[in-house]
Every structure is written in structure tokens, then in C-alpha cells.
Write an enzyme that holds these catalytic residues in place. Structure first.
Site, short mmCIF file in Angstrom:
data_model
loop_
_atom_site.label_atom_id
_atom_site.label_comp_id
_atom_site.label_asym_id
_atom_site.label_seq_id
_atom_site.Cartn_x
_atom_site.Cartn_y
_atom_site.Cartn_z
N LYS A 162 -33.29 -0.22 3.14
CA LYS A 162 -32.31 -0.95 3.93
C LYS A 162 -31.48 0.05 4.71
O LYS A 162 -31.09 1.09 4.19
CB LYS A 162 -31.41 -1.80 3.04
CG LYS A 162 -30.41 -2.66 3.79
CD LYS A 162 -29.58 -3.50 2.82
CE LYS A 162 -30.44 -4.49 2.06
NZ LYS A 162 -29.61 -5.37 1.20
N GLY A 163 -31.20 -0.27 5.98
CA GLY A 163 -30.41 0.61 6.82
C GLY A 163 -29.30 -0.14 7.51
O GLY A 163 -28.95 -1.27 7.15
N TYR B 129 -29.14 -1.36 10.60
CA TYR B 129 -29.49 -2.43 11.54
C TYR B 129 -30.68 -3.26 11.09
O TYR B 129 -31.17 -4.08 11.85
CB TYR B 129 -29.80 -1.83 12.91
CG TYR B 129 -28.74 -0.87 13.40
CD1 TYR B 129 -27.42 -1.30 13.54
CD2 TYR B 129 -29.04 0.45 13.68
CE1 TYR B 129 -26.44 -0.43 13.97
CE2 TYR B 129 -28.06 1.33 14.11
CZ TYR B 129 -26.77 0.89 14.26
OH TYR B 129 -25.79 1.74 14.68
N GLY B 130 -31.18 -3.05 9.89
CA GLY B 130 -32.33 -3.83 9.45
C GLY B 130 -32.81 -3.40 8.08
O GLY B 130 -32.12 -2.69 7.35
N VAL B 131 -34.02 -3.85 7.75
CA VAL B 131 -34.62 -3.56 6.46
C VAL B 131 -35.99 -2.95 6.68
O VAL B 131 -36.54 -2.99 7.78
CB VAL B 131 -34.74 -4.84 5.60
CG1 VAL B 131 -33.37 -5.42 5.30
CG2 VAL B 131 -35.61 -5.88 6.32
N LYS C 286 -40.43 -1.41 9.58
CA LYS C 286 -38.99 -1.44 9.80
C LYS C 286 -38.66 -2.61 10.72
O LYS C 286 -39.18 -2.70 11.83
CB LYS C 286 -38.54 -0.12 10.43
CG LYS C 286 -37.04 0.12 10.44
CD LYS C 286 -36.77 1.53 10.94
CE LYS C 286 -35.30 1.89 10.85
NZ LYS C 286 -35.07 3.28 11.32
N ASP D 98 -29.12 13.96 11.46
CA ASP D 98 -28.91 13.26 10.18
C ASP D 98 -29.81 13.86 9.10
O ASP D 98 -30.47 13.14 8.35
CB ASP D 98 -29.18 11.77 10.33
CG ASP D 98 -28.53 10.95 9.22
OD1 ASP D 98 -27.65 11.49 8.52
OD2 ASP D 98 -28.91 9.77 9.04
#
EC number: 2.7.11.17
Length: 588
Positions: free
Chosen positions: A173-174, A176-178, A194, A312
Site C-alpha cells: 500500500k502506498g 496513491y493506491g495499492v 500497482k 527516496d
């Protein structure tokens, strides 16, 4: 847009393959509706789609667990993208057991690999060998990214069918979405898909925003800044489609419906998950940390050579593959630049891994490469100590420690002085004096005092350029249902006009088809015309030709060429003499 994707081998590797492969009769019956969704029927389902899909390759029976909340980017909200799973009941449970590093290395060797003099695993079955392997060979060119034009979604009992992909459990999970575990029925391979929400991208990015003040100039250095969150995703896709390196995750397929909310990206599945969890009470040994850090150096050198700043870097974005080597993942906040370095002005990424210059209130512009080097230093610190060098539960206090607190090393575990020197130089708070990647490659601790030299830049890198056109065409859009119906109707009516406007086209005279007025007459037509002209010259001046269809030889009357030469044009007075071939060539 950070998402932590990891997975562990399942205790039962055969079960998921049977469930996803569709070998049983019930599975074949559930796939019949997918066959019926061809043509317009499949397009009608596009209107119900609300996602983009990204897929990554994975092994059967793999699951992916999430990194800790502290390792996620600042923008993460932890909300899942809505996905239609109507009719779904019990979902298959994937094993939550993690393998230790010793089990991982033993499992990799049992699979048919061997160790070289440097302790690296050699896997002859892979398309490429590790760079430092004595049996290394040139890497094969990467498989091109697939761009799908049609998407069909079918809900089944325990999963969702999307084209050839069977979506199973959520593995990550991030912001803006999964990320979903996806099984490709065409090649019998697992991927990581994604699913991104365009609305969430725009909402969390704060768009629409006020325009910049008048007279504002872009930052020097040629850094390309996307105009919005959707454009940033397209830029990420265009970059990932070109990258081809053993230490960078690969993008396999992208699907997009421009009229709906969701975007689907398919990545290769890196089955062993993140290199480690932070914090942990079981950090890596120096040899294990050196092995992974050498892969990280080669991956970062390749990205910087391609003029890409990752921004990142952290352990949860370093995924361990089957061969035991790491792959850099999650390019959601990466930047592309021109020139020798990126000069950035915005702050993104994970707070504990941010460089002090990016948090400064006085410094407005900072080097992009130096940001990645700082994050690499924090990551190496985590490898050997199991925690970040600067920690605080309050974000403002954490920023203050990163900017002003001196670097300290715990008493345990005891590490070499060379390693302390490398970490200290990478975590230099002054970006101008901070060590750079070419110097890191030659550091005594990295090369084990020359015993394990890293490949040169020419051996490790090949430049790939991404143009603006490729960014625009990074995703092939799926046409809407109304457009397809209009095009099919125009083809059926053989008309380029709008068939729904209500106006009828005037009927063409059958006596003068357009192709006969424009194409060159044949020999038969020329000989018949000469015969008619000779006959007219022999006839008296006041003689009129016989009415059309009223006598004459069957050959002359049935010839389409003669019919076209003798027929008067609609709305024009009847001609008293036959058309010559050169006159028949001129369209009216």
C-alpha cells in the site's frame, strides 16, 4: 507516491498456482464471460474502470508485506484504492512467515547457484549473471513494455480477472493506491500490479494550485519538473520503460482508461521483499551489508548516468530478488535532469532519510545527487545498526536533529573504522564536501581494500534518453465506447460524415461510377470507342444514336466502359456524340 512492496515465500507453493491458473472446470466456466466481452461488449466495461494497473513479476505463492509507517513518505495516507470485488468471499491466505538472511542465501544456493571467490551467487539460468561474477556475460536487452489497448474486468468468487491477469491479495500500500498480487495466465508468471487513483493523486498533491508569482524563473540546471501529479506518473512510466539494469526493478505493462479514475501498472515481482525492516534488533553483518551496498552503488550510478535522481532511497525500497541481489524500486518522487546535476528546490521523500540541505529554511536550491548520497549513507547505517542515525517521533524535532545533531555510532555492534569513515563522509551535513558516488566506489571498505573492485562506469552504464514525445506516449489510452460506436457506424455506412446528423447523402448515379471517371481506360474500352467513332463518321449528319439499351450488339450494350462513355451526367443535357477516352478521364 511511495509504496513498500515485499513478499515472502509461501509454505504451500502449489496451492496459489492451482487457484490462479484456472485448471479446474469451475475456473474454466468463470472465464467464459471474459470471452464474451469482446468487441463492443468489452469496451462497455471500460466505463466501469477506475484504475491504472502496474504489475511486477513474482514467484508462485509470494506475499508482500508493508514497511513500517515511519519508512513511508510524508504524503502517505494509508488508504486503499477502491477496487470492485463484488461477489468476493474468502480470499486465499498467503503465508506471513519471513525467511532469515541465512535461509535466503541457502535457498538461493539450493536452487542451482554457486558462490564465486567474492561470495556472490552465480545463477547460470538467469538471462544475465552478476556483474562481478567470473562467468558474467553481456545482459540481454530487456523485454519491451506492453501497452494494452483493451481492458475487461470480471469479478469471480475469490479474485478479480483483469484481462489476462488474475488479481489476488493486496501485497502493498502506498500514498496513491495499492499493490496487488497478479497472476498472468499467458506466461504463468506472478507480477505485482500497482493500482493508482488519479483523483487521489490530484487531491493529495493539492491541485489546483495558484500560479507562481510573476517574474518567477525555473531553477537553473535544467531540472524537468512535471506540471502535475498525473504528468509525474507518466514521466515515471516513460523513465521505467527505458531502464534496463540488474539492480533496477522493471516495468512490464501499463493500462489506462482516460475516462475513468484508475491507472494500472504491472511490475516484475521481486519475491523476497525488502532487504530489511527498520528498526530491527537483528542488523546485517558487515559482509552482508557490503554485498547489498555494492548493488546499491551500481544501481545509483546507473540512475545518475541516466540523469535520474531517485530521492527516496531506503531499505524498504531495496527489494531482494531470486539471485540474492537487490533491485531499486519506487520511482514515484524521482526527478529527471539535464546537465551534470539536478538543482532542486522542493522537499519530498521519507523524513528520516532526508538530507539537511533539503530541510534548510535559508537554502533554496540544492544538489540532487547529494540527496541520494545522503540517503545511501542513512541506509548503510541502518544495515549495520538496525536503526536510523537521527530519530524522533515529532517531525519538527526530527528535522532539527538532522540539521544540527552530530553523528554518533552505538557501542554495539562494533564495526570497522573504514566503515565508520565511509558513513561519516556520506552523512556530511555540508553537501559541497560530501563524498560523491565515484569516490564511494573506490573506498577501501567498499572494495575490501581492492579485493572486490566494482565495474567501471562504462561497464555498468549505457545512456538511455527519454524524450518529451515518449513521455506523452508513455501510456496508450483506451478509446471510449461512444467513439468506437461512431467509427464502426461510419465504416459500415462507408461514409466519412457523421451518420447521426440526420442528413442523407445524395445517391450517386449508377451510370457514372467514380472509379471509371478517374482510372485510365483499358484497351477494350479504347478499341470500342474507336469503333464507335468510325461508325459515326460513316453515318449521315442528321442521324441520332440509338436509345440506350434499345438494340446494338450485346458486346457493346453490356460493356461497362461503353455504358459509362455514353451515359449523360446527372443534371446535364444529353450529349449528341460519344465521349472520347481523354474526355472520360476528366472528372467533373
Amino acid at each position: 507516491m511511495s509504496s513498500c512492496v515485499s513478499s515472502q515465500p509461501s509454505s504451500n507453493r502449489a496451492a496459489p498456482q492451482d487457484e490462479l491458473g484456472g485448471r479446474g472446470s469451475s475456473s474454466s466456466e468463470s472465464q467464459k464471460p471474459c470471452e464474451a466481452l469482446r468487441g463492443l461488449s468489452s469496451l462497455s466495461i471500460h466505463l466501469g474502470m477506475e484504475s491504472f494497473i502496474v504489475v511486477t513479476e513474482c514467484e508462485p505463492g509470494c506475499a508482500v508485506d508493508l514497511g513500517l509507517a515511519r519508512d513511508r513518505p510524508l504524503e502517505a495516507d494509508g488508504q486503499e484504492v477502491p477496487l470492485d470485488t463484488s461477489g468476493s468471499q474468502a480470499r486465499p491466505h498467503l503465508s506471513g512467515r519471513k525467511l532469515s538472511l541465512q535461509e535466503r542465501s541457502q535457498g538461493g544456493l539450493a536452487a542451482g547457484g554457486s558462490l564465486d571467490m567474492n561470495g556472490r551467487c552465480i545463477c547460470p539460468s538467469l538471462p544475465y549473471s552478476p556483474v562481478s561474477s567470473p562467468q558474467s556475460s553481456p545482459r540481454l536487452p530487456r523485454r519491451p513494455t506492453v501497452e494494452s489497448h483493451h481492458v475487461s474486468i470480471t469479478g469471480m468468487q475469490d479474485c478479480v480477472q483483469l484481462n489476462q491477469y488474475t488479481l489476488k491479495d493486496e501485497i502493498g500500500k502506498g500514498s496513491y493506491g495499492v499493490v496487488k498480487l497478479a497472476y498472468n495466465e499467458n506466461d504463468n508468471t506472478y507480477y505485482a500490479m500497482k493500482v493508482l487513483s488519479k483523483k487521489k493523486l490530484i487531491r493529495q498533491a493539492g491541485f489546483p494550485r495558484r500560479p507562481p508569482p510573476r517574474g518567477t524563473r525555473p531553477a537553473p540546471g535544467g531540472c524537468i519538473q512535471p506540471r502535475g501529479p498525473i504528468e509525474q506518473v507518466y514521466q515515471e512510466i516513460a523513465i521505467l520503460k527505458k531502464l534496463d539494469h540488474p539492480n533496477v526493478v522493471k516495468l512490464v505493462e501499463v493500462l489506462d482508461d482516460p475516462n475513468e479514475d484508475h491507472l494500472y501498472m504491472v511490475f516484475e515481482l521481486v519475491n523476497q521483499g525488502p532487504v530489511m525492516e527498520v528498526p530491527t534488533l537483528k542488523p546485517l553483518s558487515e559482509d552482508q551489508a557490503r554485498f547489498y551496498f555494492q548493488d546499491l552503488i551500481k544501481g545509483i550510478e546507473y540512475l545518475h548516468y541516466q540523469k535520474i535522481i531517485h530521492r527516496d532511497i531506503k531499505p524498504s525500497n531495496l527489494l531482494v530478488g531470486e539471485d540474492g541481489h537487490i533491485k531499486i524500486a519506487d520511482f514515484g518522487v524521482s526527478n529527471e535532469f539535464k546537465g551534470s546535476d539536478a538543482l532542486l528546490s522542493n522537499t519530498v521523500g521519507t523524513p528520516a532519510f532526508m538530507a539537511p540541505e533539503s530541510l534548510s529554511e535559508t537554502r533554496k536550491i540544492f544538489s540532487g545527487k547529494a540527496l541520494d548520497v545522503w540517503a545511501m549513507g542513512v541506509t548503510l547505517y541502518c544495515f549495520v545498526f538496525g536503526q536510523c542515525p537521527f530519530m524522533d517521533e515529532r517531525i519538527m524535532c526530527l528535522h532539527s536533529k538532522i540539521k544540527s545533531q552530530a553523528l554518533e555510532f552505538p557501542d554495539q555492534p562494533d564495526i570497522a573504522e573504514d566503515l565508520k569513515d565511509l558513513i561519516t563522509r556520506m552523512l556530511d551535513k555540508n553537501p559541497e564536501s560530501r563524498i560523491v558516488v565515484p569516490e564511494i566506489k573506490l573506498h577501501p571498505w567498499v572494495t575490501r581494500h581492492g579485493a572486490e573492485p566494482l565495474p567501471s562506469e562504462d561497464e555498468n552504464c549505457t545512456l538511455v534518453e527519454v524524450t518529451e514525445e515518449e513521455v506523452e506516449n508513455s501510456v496508450k489510452h483506451i478509446p471510449s465506447l461512444a467513439t468506437v460506436i461512431l467509427v464502426k457506424t461510419m465504416i459500415r455506412k462507408r461514409s466519412f460524415g457523421n451518420p447521426f446528423e440526420g442528413s442523407r447523402r445524395e445517391e450517386r448515379s449508377l451510370s457514372a461510377p467514380g472509379n471509371l471517371l478517374t482510372k485510365k481506360p483499358t484497351r477494350e474500352c479504347e478499341s470500342l470507342s474507336e469503333l464507335k467513332e468510325a461508325r459515326q463518321r460513316r453515318q449521315p449528319p442528321g442521324h441520332r444514336p440509338a436509345p440506350r439499351g434499345g438494340g446494338g450488339s450485346a458486346l457493346v450494350r453490356g460493356s461497362p466502359c461503353v455504358e459509362s462513355c455514353w451515359a449523360p451526367a446527372p443534371g446535364s443535357p444529353a450529349r449528341m456524340h460519344p465521349l472520347r477516352p481523354e474526355e472520360a478521364m476528366e472528372p467533373e
